[in-house]
Design a protein around this motif. Sequence first.
Motif, PDB file in Angstrom:
ATOM      1  N   LEU A  37       0.855  -1.174   0.000  1.00  0.00           N
ATOM      2  CA  LEU A  37       0.000   0.000   0.000  1.00  0.00           C
ATOM      3  C   LEU A  37       0.902   1.239   0.000  1.00  0.00           C
ATOM      4  O   LEU A  37       1.743   1.387   0.881  1.00  0.00           O
ATOM      5  N   VAL A  38       0.764   2.067  -1.012  1.00  0.00           N
ATOM      6  CA  VAL A  38       1.638   3.255  -1.070  1.00  0.00           C
ATOM      7  C   VAL A  38       0.853   4.512  -1.437  1.00  0.00           C
ATOM      8  O   VAL A  38      -0.129   4.456  -2.170  1.00  0.00           O
ATOM      9  N   GLU A  39       1.328   5.604  -0.921  1.00  0.00           N
ATOM     10  CA  GLU A  39       0.849   6.911  -1.344  1.00  0.00           C
ATOM     11  C   GLU A  39       1.723   7.352  -2.514  1.00  0.00           C
ATOM     12  O   GLU A  39       2.878   6.938  -2.622  1.00  0.00           O
ATOM     13  N   ILE A  40       1.170   8.163  -3.396  1.00  0.00           N
ATOM     14  CA  ILE A  40       1.994   8.778  -4.439  1.00  0.00           C
ATOM     15  C   ILE A  40       1.926  10.277  -4.189  1.00  0.00           C
ATOM     16  O   ILE A  40       0.869  10.895  -4.316  1.00  0.00           O
ATOM     17  N   CYS A  41       3.060  10.844  -3.801  1.00  0.00           N
ATOM     18  CA  CYS A  41       3.028  12.247  -3.389  1.00  0.00           C
ATOM     19  C   CYS A  41       4.158  13.086  -3.981  1.00  0.00           C
ATOM     20  O   CYS A  41       5.228  13.214  -3.383  1.00  0.00           O
ATOM     21  N   PRO A  42       3.908  13.667  -5.157  1.00  0.00           N
ATOM     22  CA  PRO A  42       4.854  14.654  -5.688  1.00  0.00           C
ATOM     23  C   PRO A  42       4.854  15.911  -4.790  1.00  0.00           C
ATOM     24  O   PRO A  42       3.979  16.056  -3.934  1.00  0.00           O
ATOM     25  N   PHE A  43       5.821  16.793  -5.011  1.00  0.00           N
ATOM     26  CA  PHE A  43       5.894  18.017  -4.206  1.00  0.00           C
ATOM     27  C   PHE A  43       6.071  19.245  -5.094  1.00  0.00           C
ATOM     28  O   PHE A  43       6.690  19.164  -6.161  1.00  0.00           O
ATOM     29  N   LEU A  44       5.535  20.358  -4.605  1.00  0.00           N
ATOM     30  CA  LEU A  44       5.759  21.666  -5.230  1.00  0.00           C
ATOM     31  C   LEU A  44       6.634  22.481  -4.287  1.00  0.00           C
ATOM     32  O   LEU A  44       6.365  22.529  -3.081  1.00  0.00           O
ATOM     33  N   ILE A  45       7.678  23.104  -4.844  1.00  0.00           N
ATOM     34  CA  ILE A  45       8.509  24.000  -4.039  1.00  0.00           C
ATOM     35  C   ILE A  45       8.535  25.361  -4.709  1.00  0.00           C
ATOM     36  O   ILE A  45       8.699  25.471  -5.929  1.00  0.00           O
ATOM     37  N   ILE A  46       8.328  26.373  -3.881  1.00  0.00           N
ATOM     38  CA  ILE A  46       8.318  27.736  -4.407  1.00  0.00           C
ATOM     39  C   ILE A  46       9.659  28.363  -4.048  1.00  0.00           C
ATOM     40  O   ILE A  46       9.962  28.570  -2.876  1.00  0.00           O
ATOM     41  N   SER A  47      10.476  28.612  -5.076  1.00  0.00           N
ATOM     42  CA  SER A  47      11.805  29.157  -4.819  1.00  0.00           C
ATOM     43  C   SER A  47      11.973  30.450  -5.602  1.00  0.00           C
ATOM     44  O   SER A  47      11.190  30.762  -6.496  1.00  0.00           O
ATOM     45  N   GLU A  48      13.014  31.191  -5.272  1.00  0.00           N
ATOM     46  CA  GLU A  48      13.315  32.436  -6.003  1.00  0.00           C
ATOM     47  C   GLU A  48      13.631  32.147  -7.462  1.00  0.00           C
ATOM     48  O   GLU A  48      13.472  33.002  -8.321  1.00  0.00           O
ATOM     49  N   GLU A  49      14.107  30.942  -7.725  1.00  0.00           N
ATOM     50  CA  GLU A  49      14.489  30.568  -9.091  1.00  0.00           C
ATOM     51  C   GLU A  49      13.305  30.001  -9.862  1.00  0.00           C
ATOM     52  O   GLU A  49      13.469  29.532 -10.980  1.00  0.00           O
ATOM     53  N   GLY A  50      12.141  30.007  -9.260  1.00  0.00           N
ATOM     54  CA  GLY A  50      10.943  29.538  -9.949  1.00  0.00           C
ATOM     55  C   GLY A  50      10.234  28.423  -9.199  1.00  0.00           C
ATOM     56  O   GLY A  50      10.621  28.065  -8.086  1.00  0.00           O
ATOM     57  N   LEU A  51       9.193  27.905  -9.830  1.00  0.00           N
ATOM     58  CA  LEU A  51       8.404  26.844  -9.212  1.00  0.00           C
ATOM     59  C   LEU A  51       8.963  25.484  -9.619  1.00  0.00           C
ATOM     60  O   LEU A  51       9.227  25.234 -10.797  1.00  0.00           O
ATOM     61  N   ILE A  52       9.112  24.643  -8.624  1.00  0.00           N
ATOM     62  CA  ILE A  52       9.761  23.346  -8.830  1.00  0.00           C
ATOM     63  C   ILE A  52       8.783  22.226  -8.495  1.00  0.00           C
ATOM     64  O   ILE A  52       8.126  22.271  -7.448  1.00  0.00           O
ATOM     65  N   ILE A  53       8.699  21.239  -9.365  1.00  0.00           N
ATOM     66  CA  ILE A  53       7.973  20.002  -9.031  1.00  0.00           C
ATOM     67  C   ILE A  53       9.017  18.910  -8.833  1.00  0.00           C
ATOM     68  O   ILE A  53       9.937  18.778  -9.651  1.00  0.00           O
ATOM     69  N   ILE A  54       8.869  18.162  -7.746  1.00  0.00           N
ATOM     70  CA  ILE A  54       9.766  17.032  -7.543  1.00  0.00           C
ATOM     71  C   ILE A  54       9.000  15.748  -7.812  1.00  0.00           C
ATOM     72  O   ILE A  54       7.977  15.491  -7.185  1.00  0.00           O
ATOM     73  N   ASP A  55       9.496  14.931  -8.729  1.00  0.00           N
ATOM     74  CA  ASP A  55       8.903  13.648  -9.124  1.00  0.00           C
ATOM     75  C   ASP A  55       7.385  13.781  -9.357  1.00  0.00           C
ATOM     76  O   ASP A  55       6.602  13.666  -8.404  1.00  0.00           O
ATOM     77  N   PRO A  56       6.971  14.019 -10.592  1.00  0.00           N
ATOM     78  CA  PRO A  56       5.560  14.318 -10.856  1.00  0.00           C
ATOM     79  C   PRO A  56       4.567  13.157 -10.726  1.00  0.00           C
ATOM     80  O   PRO A  56       3.387  13.336 -11.015  1.00  0.00           O
ATOM     81  N   GLY A  57       4.991  12.004 -10.268  1.00  0.00           N
ATOM     82  CA  GLY A  57       4.041  10.945  -9.920  1.00  0.00           C
ATOM     83  C   GLY A  57       3.554  10.128 -11.101  1.00  0.00           C
ATOM     84  O   GLY A  57       4.208  10.050 -12.143  1.00  0.00           O
ATOM     85  N   LEU A  58       2.403   9.489 -10.915  1.00  0.00           N
ATOM     86  CA  LEU A  58       1.862   8.571 -11.926  1.00  0.00           C
ATOM     87  C   LEU A  58       1.239   9.292 -13.114  1.00  0.00           C
ATOM     88  O   LEU A  58       1.162   8.746 -14.212  1.00  0.00           O
ATOM     89  N   GLY A  59       0.727  10.489 -12.868  1.00  0.00           N
ATOM     90  CA  GLY A  59      -0.007  11.194 -13.931  1.00  0.00           C
ATOM     91  C   GLY A  59      -1.425  10.658 -14.080  1.00  0.00           C
ATOM     92  O   GLY A  59      -1.947  10.561 -15.187  1.00  0.00           O
ATOM     93  N   MET A  60      -2.055  10.327 -12.933  1.00  0.00           N
ATOM     94  CA  MET A  60      -3.421   9.775 -12.931  1.00  0.00           C
ATOM     95  C   MET A  60      -4.451  10.889 -13.034  1.00  0.00           C
ATOM     96  O   MET A  60      -4.245  11.993 -12.544  1.00  0.00           O
ATOM     97  N   LYS A  61      -5.584  10.537 -13.635  1.00  0.00           N
ATOM     98  CA  LYS A  61      -6.718  11.459 -13.660  1.00  0.00           C
ATOM     99  C   LYS A  61      -7.652  11.138 -12.502  1.00  0.00           C
ATOM    100  O   LYS A  61      -7.744   9.991 -12.061  1.00  0.00           O
TER     101      LYS A  61
END
Length: 257
Positions: A37-61
């Motif tokens: 049983l696993v969660e899929i949890c990408p992350f958003l980071i707001i930095s001065e150099e722009g918006l960052i997504i870390i590991d965008p996950g499965l891409g499920m709808k």
Amino acid sequence: MKCFPLSEGTYTVDQSKNFIPFNSATDSVKDRPGSLLVEICPFLIISEEGLIIIDPGLGMKNEDGEFQIIKNLSQLGYNSTDINIVLLSHLHKDHIGGFAYDENGEMKPMFPYAEYFYQEEEMNEALSKLPSKSFDESKLLFLKNREEKIVLKGNTQLNKNISCEISGGHTKYHQVFWIDLGNEKYFYGGDVLPQGSQLIRKFAAKYDYNGKESAALRMQYGKKCAEENYACLFFHSSVNPISKVKYEDERFVLIPY
Ligand SMILES: [Zn+2]
């Protein structure tokens, strides 16, 4: 707070490497023998150099037919065109799936203005393993052939805020990210440190390229996070995806952040 979890929800996964949505109200793990049983949890980071997504996950709808990661972003006031950087720890399909999608047989990037960062050797290794249930071949090739990408060759300082470090352990060239925003510091251990509980319950995982190495690395990273006050980001954790870590009397304590 400059970091936000973008959970795609809970799934079970077994040997087939198919991720099946899991509803804790109606589903039972007992009905899915041999499944994790696993969660899929990408992350958003707001930095001065722009918006960052870390590991965008499965891409499920979701049930409304929207990509869950885009829905999560919109709830935070952002959309797909706002993302500048996508960091990829490794290329397993549950981590990179959400970087692109298939529209009537044509592959499109989920974040059209973002640059994608991955390790060159990780790509070579992934391509050498095809066909494999762990990888999405069409997305791997789309990533490799895309112009807006930064191919990393080993440990690198990506910009003022982010550095990557090849860890190995989970895959041969798996990388982790150290993100220092000045007043906030985050560590992303990908699948070497996918759940906080793995700092507490020590074990070597069979699904790792090198389970023992991965287990030792988790301890090492956990200690560094405790010493240097990094918050850990857990991609597969169903509880507290962002936690600070303390190390006392040779034991880890997690503090939800
Ligand atoms: Zn993985």
